[in-house]
Scaffold this motif. Structure first.
Motif, PDB file in Angstrom:
ATOM      1  N   HIS A 260      12.065  -5.588   4.449  1.00 48.37           N
ATOM      2  CA  HIS A 260      13.410  -5.769   3.899  1.00 48.37           C
ATOM      3  C   HIS A 260      13.366  -6.445   2.532  1.00 48.37           C
ATOM      4  O   HIS A 260      14.160  -6.110   1.643  1.00 48.37           O
ATOM      5  CB  HIS A 260      14.269  -6.574   4.869  1.00 48.37           C
ATOM      6  CG  HIS A 260      14.692  -5.803   6.078  1.00 48.37           C
ATOM      7  ND1 HIS A 260      15.467  -4.672   6.010  1.00 48.37           N
ATOM      8  CD2 HIS A 260      14.426  -5.982   7.397  1.00 48.37           C
ATOM      9  CE1 HIS A 260      15.692  -4.193   7.222  1.00 48.37           C
ATOM     10  NE2 HIS A 260      15.058  -4.970   8.085  1.00 48.37           N
ATOM     11  N   GLU A 261      12.441  -7.381   2.350  1.00 50.82           N
ATOM     12  CA  GLU A 261      12.317  -8.033   1.040  1.00 50.82           C
ATOM     13  C   GLU A 261      11.975  -7.007  -0.035  1.00 50.82           C
ATOM     14  O   GLU A 261      12.583  -6.988  -1.109  1.00 50.82           O
ATOM     15  CB  GLU A 261      11.244  -9.120   1.091  1.00 50.82           C
ATOM     16  CG  GLU A 261      11.065  -9.839  -0.228  1.00 50.82           C
ATOM     17  CD  GLU A 261       9.955 -10.868  -0.214  1.00 50.82           C
ATOM     18  OE1 GLU A 261       9.438 -11.194  -1.302  1.00 50.82           O
ATOM     19  OE2 GLU A 261       9.606 -11.355   0.877  1.00 50.82           O
TER      20      GLU A 261
ATOM     21  N   GLU B 174      11.919   4.020  -3.463  1.00 53.73           N
ATOM     22  CA  GLU B 174      11.307   5.342  -3.621  1.00 53.73           C
ATOM     23  C   GLU B 174       9.822   5.301  -3.250  1.00 53.73           C
ATOM     24  O   GLU B 174       9.299   6.230  -2.625  1.00 53.73           O
ATOM     25  CB  GLU B 174      11.483   5.829  -5.061  1.00 53.73           C
ATOM     26  CG  GLU B 174      12.931   6.170  -5.399  1.00 53.73           C
ATOM     27  CD  GLU B 174      13.113   6.508  -6.871  1.00 53.73           C
ATOM     28  OE1 GLU B 174      12.152   6.281  -7.661  1.00 53.73           O
ATOM     29  OE2 GLU B 174      14.201   6.982  -7.237  1.00 53.73           O
ATOM     30  N   GLY B 175       9.131   4.231  -3.644  1.00 56.61           N
ATOM     31  CA  GLY B 175       7.719   4.102  -3.308  1.00 56.61           C
ATOM     32  C   GLY B 175       7.504   3.999  -1.812  1.00 56.61           C
ATOM     33  O   GLY B 175       6.602   4.637  -1.250  1.00 56.61           O
ATOM     34  N   ILE B 176       8.318   3.190  -1.148  1.00 56.99           N
ATOM     35  CA  ILE B 176       8.203   3.041   0.307  1.00 56.99           C
ATOM     36  C   ILE B 176       8.464   4.372   1.005  1.00 56.99           C
ATOM     37  O   ILE B 176       7.718   4.776   1.912  1.00 56.99           O
ATOM     38  CB  ILE B 176       9.177   1.957   0.801  1.00 56.99           C
ATOM     39  CG1 ILE B 176       8.721   0.571   0.327  1.00 56.99           C
ATOM     40  CG2 ILE B 176       9.289   1.967   2.324  1.00 56.99           C
ATOM     41  CD1 ILE B 176       9.736  -0.532   0.546  1.00 56.99           C
TER      42      ILE B 176
ATOM     43  N   LEU C 225       4.028  10.362   4.103  1.00 55.79           N
ATOM     44  CA  LEU C 225       2.629  10.750   4.281  1.00 55.79           C
ATOM     45  C   LEU C 225       1.992  10.134   5.515  1.00 55.79           C
ATOM     46  O   LEU C 225       0.884  10.511   5.899  1.00 55.79           O
ATOM     47  CB  LEU C 225       1.811  10.333   3.049  1.00 55.79           C
ATOM     48  CG  LEU C 225       2.260  10.895   1.698  1.00 55.79           C
ATOM     49  CD1 LEU C 225       1.400  10.308   0.589  1.00 55.79           C
ATOM     50  CD2 LEU C 225       2.168  12.416   1.687  1.00 55.79           C
ATOM     51  N   MET C 226       2.667   9.185   6.140  1.00 51.00           N
ATOM     52  CA  MET C 226       2.059   8.389   7.206  1.00 51.00           C
ATOM     53  C   MET C 226       2.061   9.133   8.534  1.00 51.00           C
ATOM     54  O   MET C 226       2.983   9.878   8.863  1.00 51.00           O
ATOM     55  CB  MET C 226       2.785   7.055   7.343  1.00 51.00           C
ATOM     56  CG  MET C 226       2.165   6.104   8.358  1.00 51.00           C
ATOM     57  SD  MET C 226       2.889   4.456   8.285  1.00 51.00           S
ATOM     58  CE  MET C 226       2.148   3.848   6.765  1.00 51.00           C
ATOM     59  N   ALA C 227       0.991   8.900   9.318  1.00 45.37           N
ATOM     60  CA  ALA C 227       0.895   9.480  10.661  1.00 45.37           C
ATOM     61  C   ALA C 227       1.945   8.863  11.574  1.00 45.37           C
ATOM     62  O   ALA C 227       2.498   7.793  11.308  1.00 45.37           O
ATOM     63  CB  ALA C 227      -0.498   9.249  11.228  1.00 45.37           C
TER      64      ALA C 227
ATOM     65  N   LYS D 130       0.821  -1.209   0.000  1.00 43.30           N
ATOM     66  CA  LYS D 130       0.000   0.000   0.000  1.00 43.30           C
ATOM     67  C   LYS D 130       0.858   1.264   0.000  1.00 43.30           C
ATOM     68  O   LYS D 130       0.471   2.293  -0.558  1.00 43.30           O
ATOM     69  CB  LYS D 130      -0.948   0.001   1.204  1.00 43.30           C
ATOM     70  CG  LYS D 130      -2.201  -0.833   0.997  1.00 43.30           C
ATOM     71  CD  LYS D 130      -3.026  -0.295  -0.147  1.00 43.30           C
ATOM     72  CE  LYS D 130      -4.275  -1.110  -0.419  1.00 43.30           C
ATOM     73  NZ  LYS D 130      -5.028  -0.617  -1.603  1.00 43.30           N
ATOM     74  N   LEU D 131       2.021   1.233   0.632  1.00 43.58           N
ATOM     75  CA  LEU D 131       2.922   2.380   0.577  1.00 43.58           C
ATOM     76  C   LEU D 131       3.333   2.674  -0.868  1.00 43.58           C
ATOM     77  O   LEU D 131       3.361   3.831  -1.309  1.00 43.58           O
ATOM     78  CB  LEU D 131       4.169   2.119   1.417  1.00 43.58           C
ATOM     79  CG  LEU D 131       4.014   1.981   2.929  1.00 43.58           C
ATOM     80  CD1 LEU D 131       5.378   1.712   3.558  1.00 43.58           C
ATOM     81  CD2 LEU D 131       3.393   3.233   3.529  1.00 43.58           C
ATOM     82  N   ILE D 132       3.648   1.609  -1.593  1.00 44.87           N
ATOM     83  CA  ILE D 132       4.103   1.773  -2.973  1.00 44.87           C
ATOM     84  C   ILE D 132       2.953   2.207  -3.872  1.00 44.87           C
ATOM     85  O   ILE D 132       3.105   3.096  -4.726  1.00 44.87           O
ATOM     86  CB  ILE D 132       4.733   0.456  -3.473  1.00 44.87           C
ATOM     87  CG1 ILE D 132       5.940   0.103  -2.585  1.00 44.87           C
ATOM     88  CG2 ILE D 132       5.137   0.552  -4.923  1.00 44.87           C
ATOM     89  CD1 ILE D 132       6.471  -1.294  -2.780  1.00 44.87           C
ATOM     90  N   VAL D 133       1.771   1.600  -3.675  1.00 48.91           N
ATOM     91  CA  VAL D 133       0.598   1.980  -4.463  1.00 48.91           C
ATOM     92  C   VAL D 133       0.279   3.466  -4.258  1.00 48.91           C
ATOM     93  O   VAL D 133      -0.037   4.191  -5.209  1.00 48.91           O
ATOM     94  CB  VAL D 133      -0.613   1.113  -4.079  1.00 48.91           C
ATOM     95  CG1 VAL D 133      -1.900   1.666  -4.681  1.00 48.91           C
ATOM     96  CG2 VAL D 133      -0.401  -0.320  -4.550  1.00 48.91           C
TER      97      VAL D 133
END
Length: 347
Positions: free
Chosen positions: A314-315, A325-327, A333-335, A269-272
């Motif tokens: 890690h994977e 970069e996606g992570i 943006l995360m609380a 979801k972080l990457i999406v």
């Protein structure tokens, strides 16, 4: 984060097993038999049953799946207990603090499950899958992050090509739920269909992983097991649907489904979120992505599964720059609570 009482977690586990038992009996009636078939060096269970045109076979699953092999060995002992399972579902929703999908999403998923979608190793993804995680993890999660206007299903292309079995025509299955469902021709190839929609724009879409060139991303792939449907090629999806978890969707008497492992769902979801469009709808979906990831980070740490989250992180991180970069984008943006949970998992 409030954990669900042990008595309800135990009841959920029982429902998962009983629902799988019942689905197994529905898929494989007693007038057939199971046979082991070697395919590319691995053994797979198939179900052989008589028809007017001679014996036919249906794909069951790999012999290495201990749960499936156990069910094969105990096939004749399975009993139908729909009424009891409905009571269990009601108790888990009313008193156990667990979650159900919206009714229509439940009906769509049940119809596809009954047609054999999850037997053919497809995976329920998106917010409908997220509604399974309260029972799976034993924690209460807010219903607001589970509502959706679509249902997404994924299947690995190699699996679709190798199982030598198929759903009935997908459009017919969906029209058994709502006659207004129609096909949506793919923009990149009008002859192929990977999505279906109804009169109120509820969308059902099939996806597959793109491990090859970026030229394939956003294009449909024919999927032999999906009843005439194709699937949209997406990057990063292979990570999400690797080694999915069998669980139950709390709808009607319980629907046996495969969902992504929660730690993979959260990282994905972080990457999406990093790849969402920047219009109003895209931003709203991005916010939900981040909230779902954050809640799962907290839930995994609170239930002492931080090691699984750490391994999944890690994977993904080691898969390359685009993943990193996606992570990083998603984490920005995360609380605070979600970031702290991930930090705890990572030590």
């Amino acid at each position: 984060m409030k954990q669900i009482d042990l008595v309800y977690r135990t009841a959920f586990a029982e429902l998962v097993q009983r629902s799988f038992d019942a689905q197994f009996e529905a898929d494989f009636p007693l007038d057939g038999r199971f046979v082991s078939v070697p395919v590319k060096g691995r053994n797979y269970w198939y179900f052989e049953y008589p028809t007017e045109d001679g014996d036919r076979r249906r794909y069951v699953g790999p012999e290495t799946d201990e749960e499936i092999t156990t069910r094969v060995n105990k096939h004749k002992e399975v009993k139908d207990d729909i009424r009891e399972r409905r009571k269990l579902v009601g108790m888990l929703l009313r008193s156990g603090g667990m979650a159900s999908p919206d009714r229509f999403a439940g009906e769509v998923t049940k119809a596809l499950a009954d047609a054999g979608l999850f037997r053919l190793r497809a995976v329920l993804i998106g917010s409908v899958a997220f509604s399974c995680y309260p029972g799976l993890l034993g924690v209460r999660l807010p219903n607001s992050v589970m509502q959706t206007g679509d249902a997404d299903f994924a299947q690995d292309f190699a699996i679709s090509a190798e199982v030598e079995d198929s759903l009935p025509p997908v459009l017919e299955v969906l029209q058994s739920v709502d006659p207004t469902f129609r096909t949506v021709p793919h923009q990149a190839d009008k002859a192929k269909v990977s999505a279906f929609t109804n009169s109120v724009n509820y969308r059902v879409e099939f996806l597959t992983s793109n491990r090859g060139s970026d030229d394939y991303t956003g294009k449909p792939s024919p999927m032999p097991a999906l009843g005439g449907a194709s699937a949209e090629n997406l990057r990063f999806l292979d990570y999400l649907i690797y080694e999915p978890v069998r669980t139950v969707l709390l709808h009607r008497e319980g629907v046996t489904v495969n969902v992504p492992a929660p730690e993979r769902y959260a990282i994905h979801k972080l990457i999406v979120a990093s790849r969402r469009r920047t219009d109003g709808l895209g931003r709203a979906k991005r916010d939900k992505d981040i909230q779902q990831a954050s809640l799962l980070f907290e839930a995994l740490v609170d239930t002492r599964q931080g090691y699984a989250l750490s391994d999944a992180y890690h994977e993904a991180w080691n898969l390359g720059t685009a993943w990193q970069e996606g992570i990083q984008f998603g984490l920005q943006l995360m609380a605070k609570a979600g970031k702290e949970a991930l930090a705890d998992a990572l030590g």
